[in-house]
Design a protein around this motif. Structure first.
Motif, PDB file in Angstrom:
ATOM      1  N   VAL A 108      13.181  -3.981  28.212  1.00  0.00           N
ATOM      2  CA  VAL A 108      14.006  -2.963  27.569  1.00  0.00           C
ATOM      3  C   VAL A 108      13.193  -1.684  27.436  1.00  0.00           C
ATOM      4  O   VAL A 108      12.082  -1.701  26.914  1.00  0.00           O
ATOM      5  CB  VAL A 108      14.484  -3.441  26.181  1.00  0.00           C
ATOM      6  N   GLU A 109      13.756  -0.591  27.927  1.00  0.00           N
ATOM      7  CA  GLU A 109      13.107   0.712  27.770  1.00  0.00           C
ATOM      8  C   GLU A 109      13.538   1.367  26.465  1.00  0.00           C
ATOM      9  O   GLU A 109      12.711   1.814  25.693  1.00  0.00           O
ATOM     10  CB  GLU A 109      13.462   1.635  28.947  1.00  0.00           C
ATOM     11  N   THR A 110      14.859   1.452  26.243  1.00  0.00           N
ATOM     12  CA  THR A 110      15.373   2.069  25.026  1.00  0.00           C
ATOM     13  C   THR A 110      16.637   1.350  24.574  1.00  0.00           C
ATOM     14  O   THR A 110      17.327   0.723  25.380  1.00  0.00           O
ATOM     15  CB  THR A 110      15.726   3.559  25.237  1.00  0.00           C
ATOM     16  N   ALA A 111      16.929   1.474  23.292  1.00  0.00           N
ATOM     17  CA  ALA A 111      18.184   0.995  22.719  1.00  0.00           C
ATOM     18  C   ALA A 111      18.638   2.052  21.715  1.00  0.00           C
ATOM     19  O   ALA A 111      17.880   2.410  20.815  1.00  0.00           O
ATOM     20  CB  ALA A 111      17.991  -0.349  22.037  1.00  0.00           C
ATOM     21  N   THR A 112      19.859   2.569  21.905  1.00  0.00           N
ATOM     22  CA  THR A 112      20.375   3.617  21.026  1.00  0.00           C
ATOM     23  C   THR A 112      21.798   3.270  20.596  1.00  0.00           C
ATOM     24  O   THR A 112      22.539   2.612  21.327  1.00  0.00           O
ATOM     25  CB  THR A 112      20.379   4.992  21.727  1.00  0.00           C
ATOM     26  N   LEU A 113      22.174   3.738  19.415  1.00  0.00           N
ATOM     27  CA  LEU A 113      23.517   3.544  18.879  1.00  0.00           C
ATOM     28  C   LEU A 113      24.109   4.907  18.593  1.00  0.00           C
ATOM     29  O   LEU A 113      23.549   5.685  17.824  1.00  0.00           O
ATOM     30  CB  LEU A 113      23.461   2.704  17.594  1.00  0.00           C
ATOM     31  N   SER A 114      25.235   5.197  19.242  1.00  0.00           N
ATOM     32  CA  SER A 114      25.878   6.485  19.065  1.00  0.00           C
ATOM     33  C   SER A 114      27.375   6.328  19.311  1.00  0.00           C
ATOM     34  O   SER A 114      27.789   5.724  20.312  1.00  0.00           O
ATOM     35  CB  SER A 114      25.281   7.502  20.052  1.00  0.00           C
ATOM     36  N   ASP A 115      28.177   6.879  18.414  1.00  0.00           N
ATOM     37  CA  ASP A 115      29.639   6.853  18.533  1.00  0.00           C
ATOM     38  C   ASP A 115      30.190   5.446  18.715  1.00  0.00           C
ATOM     39  O   ASP A 115      31.142   5.234  19.463  1.00  0.00           O
ATOM     40  CB  ASP A 115      30.098   7.745  19.702  1.00  0.00           C
ATOM     41  N   GLY A 116      29.598   4.471  18.049  1.00  0.00           N
ATOM     42  CA  GLY A 116      30.082   3.096  18.122  1.00  0.00           C
ATOM     43  C   GLY A 116      29.703   2.366  19.394  1.00  0.00           C
ATOM     44  O   GLY A 116      30.189   1.270  19.649  1.00  0.00           O
ATOM     45  N   LEU A 117      28.821   2.955  20.208  1.00  0.00           N
ATOM     46  CA  LEU A 117      28.369   2.332  21.449  1.00  0.00           C
ATOM     47  C   LEU A 117      26.876   2.067  21.377  1.00  0.00           C
ATOM     48  O   LEU A 117      26.089   2.970  21.097  1.00  0.00           O
ATOM     49  CB  LEU A 117      28.675   3.219  22.660  1.00  0.00           C
ATOM     50  N   LEU A 118      26.495   0.825  21.616  1.00  0.00           N
ATOM     51  CA  LEU A 118      25.091   0.448  21.696  1.00  0.00           C
ATOM     52  C   LEU A 118      24.690   0.499  23.162  1.00  0.00           C
ATOM     53  O   LEU A 118      25.258  -0.210  23.990  1.00  0.00           O
ATOM     54  CB  LEU A 118      24.879  -0.966  21.131  1.00  0.00           C
ATOM     55  N   ARG A 119      23.735   1.364  23.489  1.00  0.00           N
ATOM     56  CA  ARG A 119      23.264   1.506  24.872  1.00  0.00           C
ATOM     57  C   ARG A 119      21.852   0.958  24.969  1.00  0.00           C
ATOM     58  O   ARG A 119      20.954   1.404  24.264  1.00  0.00           O
ATOM     59  CB  ARG A 119      23.287   2.969  25.301  1.00  0.00           C
ATOM     60  N   ILE A 120      21.676   0.008  25.897  1.00  0.00           N
ATOM     61  CA  ILE A 120      20.371  -0.614  26.122  1.00  0.00           C
ATOM     62  C   ILE A 120      19.991  -0.334  27.562  1.00  0.00           C
ATOM     63  O   ILE A 120      20.687  -0.763  28.484  1.00  0.00           O
ATOM     64  CB  ILE A 120      20.431  -2.126  25.864  1.00  0.00           C
ATOM     65  N   VAL A 121      18.893   0.406  27.761  1.00  0.00           N
ATOM     66  CA  VAL A 121      18.416   0.735  29.101  1.00  0.00           C
ATOM     67  C   VAL A 121      17.309  -0.242  29.462  1.00  0.00           C
ATOM     68  O   VAL A 121      16.356  -0.429  28.707  1.00  0.00           O
ATOM     69  CB  VAL A 121      17.920   2.197  29.181  1.00  0.00           C
ATOM     70  N   LEU A 122      17.460  -0.865  30.630  1.00  0.00           N
ATOM     71  CA  LEU A 122      16.502  -1.860  31.108  1.00  0.00           C
ATOM     72  C   LEU A 122      15.852  -1.362  32.383  1.00  0.00           C
ATOM     73  O   LEU A 122      16.485  -0.671  33.180  1.00  0.00           O
ATOM     74  CB  LEU A 122      17.225  -3.178  31.397  1.00  0.00           C
ATOM     75  N   LYS A 123      14.600  -1.730  32.567  1.00  0.00           N
ATOM     76  CA  LYS A 123      13.886  -1.324  33.777  1.00  0.00           C
ATOM     77  C   LYS A 123      13.114  -2.510  34.325  1.00  0.00           C
ATOM     78  O   LYS A 123      12.507  -3.261  33.574  1.00  0.00           O
ATOM     79  CB  LYS A 123      12.934  -0.175  33.477  1.00  0.00           C
ATOM     80  N   GLN A 124      13.150  -2.649  35.631  1.00  0.00           N
ATOM     81  CA  GLN A 124      12.381  -3.701  36.293  1.00  0.00           C
ATOM     82  C   GLN A 124      11.151  -3.061  36.905  1.00  0.00           C
ATOM     83  O   GLN A 124      11.255  -2.180  37.750  1.00  0.00           O
ATOM     84  CB  GLN A 124      13.209  -4.384  37.383  1.00  0.00           C
ATOM     85  N   GLU A 125       9.984  -3.501  36.439  1.00  0.00           N
ATOM     86  CA  GLU A 125       8.721  -2.985  36.954  1.00  0.00           C
ATOM     87  C   GLU A 125       7.946  -4.137  37.567  1.00  0.00           C
ATOM     88  O   GLU A 125       7.429  -5.001  36.855  1.00  0.00           O
ATOM     89  CB  GLU A 125       7.912  -2.323  35.842  1.00  0.00           C
TER      90      GLU A 125
END
Length: 156
Positions: A108-125
């Motif tokens: 997981v790179e980042t996890a943010t909560l905005s406007d009722g949406l949880l966004r989780i950005v994943l990266k494969q290294e």
């Protein structure tokens, strides 16, 4: 009629593929379809992904995102408020746990909560040692010096 595949013959001739066979076995099992909360999975690039979950009504403190080895676990839960009697309850607020199987070297790179949406950005290294590399073709073994194994040298 549902039949399960038997992977036993593959276990006898393969080494190190236990995780793949476990994933295939788990996918065969009948699991209850859980559609809440709804989510999207987006591929942003060759090695980057985004999971977006609709978690309206949940605060940041109500959510928990955890990565354990190759599994991403998203949990949500909040205390029930007794403000009155519901005549209709259409806004989902029940506790949930959603699991995502991750490939090797995905984090997981980042996890943010905005406007009722949880966004989780994943990266494969992928580590440098596992990336494909070009092998230089050298001289034949006749012209190359032979390799010699040296014993440990002890200093007196």
């Amino acid at each position: 009629m549902r039949t399960e595949l038997d992977f036993a013959p593959l276990f006898r001739s393969s080494i190190g593929f236990d995780r793949v066979f476990n994933l295939l076995n788990n996918a065969q099992r009948l699991q209850a379809v859980d559609l809440w909360p709804p989510y999207d999975i987006l591929k942003l690039g060759d090695n980057q992904y985004e999971i977006t979950m609709a978690v309206a009504g949940f605060a940041q403190s109500d959510l928990d995102v955890t990565q354990e080895r190759n599994v991403l676990i998203v949990k949500g839960g909040k205390a029930e408020k007794k403000e009155g009697e519901y005549l209709h309850r259409g806004i989902g607020g029940q506790s949930f746990e959603r699991r995502f199987e991750l490939a090797d070297h995905v984090h997981v790179e980042t996890a943010t909560l905005s406007d009722g949406l949880l966004r989780i950005v994943l990266k494969q290294e992928i580590p440098e040692a596992m990336k494909p590399r070009r092998i230089q073709i050298g001289a034949t073994s006749e012209t190359a010096p032979p390799l010699q194994i040296e014993a440990d040298k002890h200093v007196a």
